[in-house]
Design an enzyme around this catalytic site. Sequence first.
Site, short mmCIF file in Angstrom:
data_model
loop_
_atom_site.label_atom_id
_atom_site.label_comp_id
_atom_site.label_asym_id
_atom_site.label_seq_id
_atom_site.Cartn_x
_atom_site.Cartn_y
_atom_site.Cartn_z
N HIS A 169 15.87 1.95 -2.64
CA HIS A 169 16.92 1.00 -2.29
C HIS A 169 17.33 1.10 -0.83
O HIS A 169 17.70 0.12 -0.21
CB HIS A 169 18.12 1.19 -3.21
CG HIS A 169 17.90 0.51 -4.51
ND1 HIS A 169 18.21 1.07 -5.71
CD2 HIS A 169 17.34 -0.68 -4.78
CE1 HIS A 169 17.86 0.24 -6.67
NE2 HIS A 169 17.33 -0.82 -6.13
N CYS A 177 -7.98 2.92 10.67
CA CYS A 177 -6.83 3.01 9.77
C CYS A 177 -5.87 4.12 10.18
O CYS A 177 -4.92 4.41 9.47
CB CYS A 177 -7.29 3.21 8.32
SG CYS A 177 -8.20 4.74 8.08
C1 PEP Z 1 -6.46 9.63 10.08
O1 PEP Z 1 -6.79 10.81 10.17
O2 PEP Z 1 -6.35 8.86 11.05
C2 PEP Z 1 -6.17 9.05 8.76
C3 PEP Z 1 -5.97 7.77 8.60
O3 PEP Z 1 -6.06 9.93 7.72
P1 PEP Z 1 -4.73 10.82 7.46
O4 PEP Z 1 -3.71 10.42 8.49
O5 PEP Z 1 -4.33 10.57 6.07
O6 PEP Z 1 -5.28 12.21 7.68
#
Ligand code: PEP
Length: 561
Positions: free
Chosen positions: A196, A493
């Site tokens: 929330h 990512c």
């Molecule tokens: C990263 O290492 O950039 C990644 C996306 O994995 P984590 O941050 O979960 O280690």
Amino acid sequence: MTGSLRSDAQDTVLRGTPVVPGVGFGPVIRPGRRPEVPTDTTVVDDAARGEELERFRTAAATVAARLRGRAELATGAASEVLSANAAMAQDRGWLGAAEKLISKGTRATAATEAATQQIATMFEKLGGLMAERVTDLRDIRDRVVAEILGVDEPGVPVPTEPSILFADDLAPADTAGLDATLVVGLATSLGGPTSHTAIIARQLGIPCIVAVAGLDDVPAGTTAMVDGTTGDVVLDPNADDAARLVADAKAELARVSGWSGPGATADGHPVDILANVQDGAGARAARSSAADGVGLFRTELCFLDREAEPTVDEQAAIYGEVLEAFAGHKVVVRTLDAGSDKPLRFANHADEANPALGVRGIRIAEQDRGILYRQLDGIAAAAKATGSNPWVMAPMIATAAEAAAFAADVRERGLKPGVMIEVPAAALLAEHILEHVDFLSIGTNDLAQYTMAADRMSSQLAALTDPWQPAVLALVSHTAKAGAAAGKPVGVCGEAAADPLLACVLVGLGITSLSAASAAVAHVGAKLSTVTFDKCVEAADAALRADSASAARAAVAAILN
Ligand code: PEP
Ligand code: MG
């Protein structure tokens, strides 16, 4: 964006999960003390039982009425949440559990606590959204106990100047009443993206970060800056810098709020803009952003509190929630990245001298292939149940042989295999790895840590682990080129993808998708939509030629801003 404060060695930076973008700056305030959780197990005599029962019923009714009154004054989600909590204070199951204990002689305060504990345990077992309601229930308990004891209602003080609110977690009754002109930033040590606190902070437009480690040690009165896009809480920042960043963030927010995708540069070069999620609740929250799918589902975060490995069926149900939230869209599921800063009790060894360089990620499967097989079975079952075609990738791949073995196991289950590029060795030999898998996703957080030989958790070394480091970008460039040559997608990512300026550089290097916390998605998409692909390439060349992270950032800002 606030990248400029991250590398300043004299700032202390705490990190959490960003949930509402924007920057707030001011003195820290904290909610008033909650009453002690009653532990008095004294049994009262028959005559007193009736009085205790009356005290409990009156207190619960008073709290419910007060919350209903606040719901009438509030609007939208805040009003709904307050009404739901008022109803919770009159919930028959909870009232009944407490009344039963009181009629056996337990004091009203202790019975309130015991009944809350019973219901909370049930909610936690149900998991997901129900588990997130436990904070609300405990808030009701505290208000009712305070009422029984005749002490002040617990809650947030009304500040006299724009302030930053730090708390363990905030109850709806606290957050719904917040004045966004006086509470200009929020950070909690607990909570998730759909708690929330997050829902109401989003509605009120208050920059917010949840799950911040180390927050409890910061006293009220400390000056702090909360960056709801990066997830950084900076303590005692330079006031002029902070004021500038607040103004920049306001202007930026106004500009990006209209962006709704799909991801592309100004001249139409397409780039998937995706969200990083950690469970079904996070995926449902991300669905309301402009993200076109999930680029990283960190499965290990679902199991941090587990003693034993979850069964295949249990895993299938959890993964299915994320697939369902993004039905018909791309979802990249990462197999367990246990170890180092995310140890799992059922997967990791207790003692490793250097866990970041130890048995983590795919290396666990080298010791015990069964954990990986059962997880892949769970993902395959979730895919079947939801009619989805998830992409599945392994973390911490270092060799082409590891990638080949993983890909074979994934294909055997009818799923699409890929791997993360987080280890420099894997980036350097990306072309060999691509002979075995269908896609790559670069984790810049770990790639920076391992390239620069600098612990990503160290705030002292933050300038080295900065993903703008030209050496890190050179490895990204090499990997992207290998992907282009093989005709296979290469995404990013890591947190680099959440920085709008750096995201443009990544696109210029040949990256085909960007996956970031959902709060950062519109910022990244909006920035990309203002620049041409050629400009991104020019910015990427400049960043690669720079001799430091800050020089790369400055060179790119001059080209793209
Ligand atoms: C990263 O290492 O950039 C990644 C996306 O994995 P984590 O941050 O979960 O280690
Ligand atoms: Mg990683």
